[in-house]
Design a protein around this motif. Sequence first.
Motif: not given
Length: 188
Positions: A45-47, A99-103, A106-107
């Motif tokens: 999901p975008e959110d 948490l996130s990883d990579g480029p 658009f969110g």
Amino acid sequence: MRLFRSLTLLLALVAPMALADDLYQVEMILVRQNAEPPILSRTAPEDWAAGAQHLRPESQRTPALGPIVDKLGASGNYSVLLHRAWQQTLGETPVKVALSDGPEQFGQFPIEGTLALTLGRFTDVQANFWINQIDGNGLVTRSEHLQQQSHTKNGQLNYLDNGHLALLIKITSLTAPAPRPAPTEVAD
């Protein structure tokens, strides 16, 4: 009456300590089990990070489970997707971390998710991660999804299996006293 007043004073001093959140180090490793076929889910999901705190740079720590990551990668049975370590306070109110990883496009990120932790007798963990394939236009075209909930024991490496994706997590108190060593001799 004096006993009642003393007891009230003692409770007033002890209660804030019981309700205060303690500082913990959290380390997690998100892996794909290579022998299992990927299970595609609905796209992320975008959110995806709704209601979650993003890790501040000063809370991030050097991971201590590097040797385990090396063994997982060397085995050929696992692909390590994300490895992070940080410190945060934990208490009876859930704390949700994004948490996130990579480029970012658009969110959305190639790897993104949240980890919600609640301290009790054990630590309750709610993990929700997506491994996304993003096309040239920045749109998520496919996702793999790990959604897992578990009670974990603090100070130990815990394995949360979700089919082809899995999470290793270790939650260690930074404020609790170290456990006493076991006695070497038993008294008669």
